[in-house]
Design a protein around this motif. Structure first.
Motif, PDB file in Angstrom:
ATOM      1  N   LEU A 107       0.805  -1.218   0.000  1.00 20.24           N
ATOM      2  CA  LEU A 107       0.000   0.000   0.000  1.00 20.24           C
ATOM      3  C   LEU A 107       0.844   1.276   0.000  1.00 20.24           C
ATOM      4  CD1 LEU A 107      -2.533  -1.174   2.735  1.00 20.24           C
ATOM      5  CD2 LEU A 107      -2.596  -1.577   0.254  1.00 20.24           C
ATOM      6  N   PRO A 108       0.309   2.359  -0.558  1.00 20.13           N
ATOM      7  CA  PRO A 108       1.008   3.648  -0.521  1.00 20.13           C
ATOM      8  C   PRO A 108       0.972   4.239   0.890  1.00 20.13           C
ATOM      9  CG  PRO A 108      -1.160   3.917  -1.479  1.00 20.13           C
ATOM     10  CD  PRO A 108      -0.967   2.441  -1.285  1.00 20.13           C
ATOM     11  N   SER A 109       1.886   5.156   1.163  1.00 18.59           N
ATOM     12  CA  SER A 109       1.995   5.729   2.511  1.00 18.59           C
ATOM     13  C   SER A 109       1.835   7.242   2.533  1.00 18.59           C
ATOM     14  CB  SER A 109       3.360   5.369   3.119  1.00 18.59           C
ATOM     15  OG  SER A 109       4.416   5.920   2.329  1.00 18.59           O
ATOM     16  N   GLY A 110       1.734   7.897   1.383  1.00 15.56           N
ATOM     17  CA  GLY A 110       1.695   9.350   1.345  1.00 15.56           C
ATOM     18  C   GLY A 110       0.477   9.936   2.039  1.00 15.56           C
ATOM     19  N   GLY A 111       0.685  11.069   2.693  1.00 14.04           N
ATOM     20  CA  GLY A 111      -0.411  11.726   3.393  1.00 14.04           C
ATOM     21  C   GLY A 111      -1.528  12.118   2.444  1.00 14.04           C
ATOM     22  N   GLY A 112      -2.738  11.624   2.725  1.00 11.80           N
ATOM     23  CA  GLY A 112      -3.880  11.898   1.856  1.00 11.80           C
ATOM     24  C   GLY A 112      -4.234  10.750   0.953  1.00 11.80           C
TER      25      GLY A 112
END
Length: 694
Positions: A554-559
């Motif tokens: 999974l991605p971790s970037g804020g938003g």
């Protein structure tokens, strides 16, 4: 009539020497000695007794606009106003000759509020234990106060500005084993008892109560033993009736419902047999409202429970072994912006930069492009009556009104950037909807006197918008009570030029409309140029029941808000949530390495969905298996074949008994994704395979 009778009698008795002074003249008798007694019988009922000499009737004025008339001198009145109230009762004693006297007495009446249905749901008619809804998103939430932002804007109960999942963190997990028992005794009195296993989760602003030193919310040893009384009462304020029960609980002796913010008063927003949603206000910060969700069932424990599957026959899969676009026999695309009602910031494309198969995995990538805030201009707000007579309400050429923005929008008065066409005035108002602003963002200004909509049935407004079809809403409100409002929606027909829009208020009810609220491009949030991908198996592979296993990183970037899910195939016929929705996995980059699952269906959708969460320490750095086993009797969500973090009893009344199709996407922002990191550039969800067993 009495005088005529006397003359007749005198004429009749003339032969025997009638003398007026010898006759007893009937006189009108005045009632006297009026005594009034009042006996308070409790429950709002007061019995009155009145006695007087020479009285033929008694009139009771009960002091609340009602009265009674009778001859007995006895009356009973049941008052209905909740609370402690005083009434002046006036009793008039009268005679048939028209004479009367009056006496007044004061009575005090106390009526305790009661709502039998709410009491029954709270207590199950005797005693009920409530548990924090640890499996539901937003079991602890932070949102606006009753009066909302700047005393005006109020959000519906399903919206919470920040939802916190506290059961996966060591410094807050003491909140998740709380048990609250609400009981009703034989006399109908309510009691409250909190068993928090010796620890209380404290808001940092109240840490002094326990001498705490932590710089953030924390669990402290704090004794909450003892039974406390509970009183129900009506809620006062401007919250729409459909968003609250209008009832609040006040817990005696500083009682509280798990999370300590100094408050003992909890408004009941929603209550069902197995669901309780409340809101309370922080005593250190009146602008903050805290939301709690409770269930009547203890949270389902995860841990080492292994899934014993009944489905072992592989019926459909995609291993993503061929580079390029996803297999068109398995997947098609959803295209468009906004997230279909979730206020998301991305635009879905079928571009290979956003969706592609590479190196044996599917990659769905959200990419931040160049975007800009949405800017609209408006001017010359004009009132028009039925005969066409006009009156300028505001033209921004003198002292500018004070604008208050909300949701990421602000309004100022600027020089006209395009003094041509329909508007050559010097000054105009500029409305700026910032990148990532809420879809309902707007601003308002107050008037010194109300608009007379009975006379002026139309309001015209000159507008300048960057696009055709932008939805503009003109809303009029009462400053003192925003429940009293009326709004009209009009779409722009011209881009990059001035046009005059007319808002028809002829159907508006009479009211005190002294606040003007404007929404530009309502329903749209400036996307900032973010693109992403969403693929689905609709019309290609649809199925009822089975085990779905998806292996993903999974991605971790804020938003970021990646999701692996399934939607009822009949959604275009019955709508959502009637179609049902099975969220196999959702993740929020602003709360990394905690995954959730959810079921949406009528009565349990959006913020009230059935939700389960599980910490997965390496969800954003390693591949994990996310599984749902869906049978006619149950729906279980599993991570890595071990952790069952939510289990649902299925039956024939739910929508989960017909065909569904699969969806995979990466959304940005929105109601769950939250704030987007300003430094965000791009991030990817990788999927190793999708397999369906039956």
């Amino acid at each position: 009539m009495k005088k005529l009778m006397y003359i007749t009698i005198c004429m009749f008795t003339a032969l025997i020497g009638c003398d007026e002074n010898d006759i007893d003249i009937p006189v009108s008798v005045l009632p006297s000695n009026l005594i009034v007694n009042a006996q308070n019988m409790g429950g709002g009922t007061v019995n009155f007794t009145a006695t007087a000499d020479n009285a033929n009737y008694y009139h009771f004025d009960f002091g609340d606009g009602t009265s009674a008339l009778g001859t007995s001198g006895e009356a009973s009145k049941t008052y209905e106003m909740i609370g402690d109230n005083s009434y002046t009762i006036t009793v008039t004693a009268g005679s048939t000759e028209g004479n009367k006297i009056s006496e007044s007495v004061d009575v005090s009446v106390s009526i305790a509020f009661s709502d039998p249905e709410t009491v029954s749901l709270l207590t199950n008619d005797s005693s009920k234990t409530w548990f924090l809804a640890a499996s539901q998103q937003g079991h602890l939430g932070l949102g606006p106060a009753r009066e909302g932002i700047d005393g005006d804007w109020w959000y519906p109960k399903w919206y919470v500005a920040s939802a916190f999942e506290k059961c996966g963190s060591e410094d807050s997990d003491c909140l998740c084993d709380d048990e609250i028992t609400i009981a009703q005794d034989a006399n109908g009195n309510l009691t409250f008892e909190l068993d928090n296993k010796g620890q209380t989760y404290f808001n940092v602003g109240h840490r002094a109560v326990v001498g705490g030193s932590e710089e953030s919310d924390f669990c402290y040893d704090f004794d909450t033993s003892g039974t406390k009384s509970v009183v129900l009462s009506p809620v006062e304020g401007n919250v729409p009736d459909e968003e609250t029960t209008g009832i609040q609980m006040t817990i005696a002796d500083g009682g509280f419902m798990g999370y300590y913010v100094g408050s003992s008063v909890y408004e009941i927003l929603a209550i069902e047999d197995d669901f309780l949603y409340v809101r309370t206000y922080d005593t250190e910060n009146a602008d903050l409202a805290w939301y709690h969700k409770f269930t009547a069932e203890a949270a389902i424990e995860g841990g080492d429970e292994n899934l014993e599957t009944i489905y072992t026959n592989l019926v459909w899969s995609d291993e993503f072994d061929v580079d390029g676009a996803p297999d068109p026999l398995n997947w098609t695309y959803d295209l468009g912006a906004g997230g279909w009602g979730n206020g998301e910031a991305q635009t879905y494309t079928n571009d290979s930069e956003n969706v592609k198969v590479e190196d044996g995995v599917l990659k769905i990538t959200a990419i931040a492009g160049e975007g800009e805030a949405a800017v609209h201009y408006f001017d010359e707000m004009t009132l028009i009556d039925a005969g066409g007579t006009e009156q300028i309400l505001e033209d921004f050429e003198s002292a500018a009104p004070t604008f208050t923005g909300f949701g990421g929008s602000e309004t100022t008065v600027v020089a006209n950037p395009d003094a041509s066409g329909e508007n050559t005035s010097a000054n105009v108002a500029q409305s700026t909807k910032a990148l990532g602003a809420e879809t309902w963002a707007g601003s308002f200004f107050d008037l010194s006197s109300p608009i007379d909509l009975m006379t002026y049935t139309t309001i015209s407004l000159k507008t300048w918008s960057p696009s055709v079809g932008a939805n503009i809403i003109l809303k009029l409100e009462n400053q003192a009570n925003s429940d009293e409002n009326v709004e009209v929606s009009v779409n722009t027909a011209t881009a990059n030029a001035w046009e005059t829009l007319s808002f028809d208020f002829s159907a508006a009810a009479a009211g005190t409309y002294d606040r003007v609220v404007l929404f530009f491009d309502f329903g749209v949030s400036p996307a900032g140029g973010i693109t992403s991908g969403r693929i689905k198996s609709e019309n290609l592979f649809e199925f009822t029941y089975g085990r779905v296993e998806i292996r993903a990183k999974l991605p971790s970037g804020g938003g970021t808000w990646p999701a692996l899910w399934a939607l009822g195939a009949n959604f275009d016929e019955v709508g959502w949530p009637a179609s049902g929705e099975i969220d196999i996995m959702e993740h929020v980059g602003n709360n990394n390495n905690v995954v959730s699952s959810a079921l949406h269906y009528p009565g349990n959708s959006a913020g009230n969905a059935v939700v389960g969460t599980t910490p997965v320490a390496t969800a954003t750095s390693e591949f994990h298996n996310y599984t749902v086993e869906w049978t006619p009797d149950s729906i279980k969500f599993v991570v890595d074949d071990e952790v069952v973090h939510n289990s649902f009893v299925n039956n024939g009344t739910t929508p989960f008994n017909s065909d569904f199709f699969l969806i995979m996407n990466v959304a940005m922002g929105g109601t769950l994704g939250g704030s987007i990191d300003p430094a965000f550039t791009q991030d990817t969800m990788e999927v190793d395979y999708v397999r369906v067993y039956q």
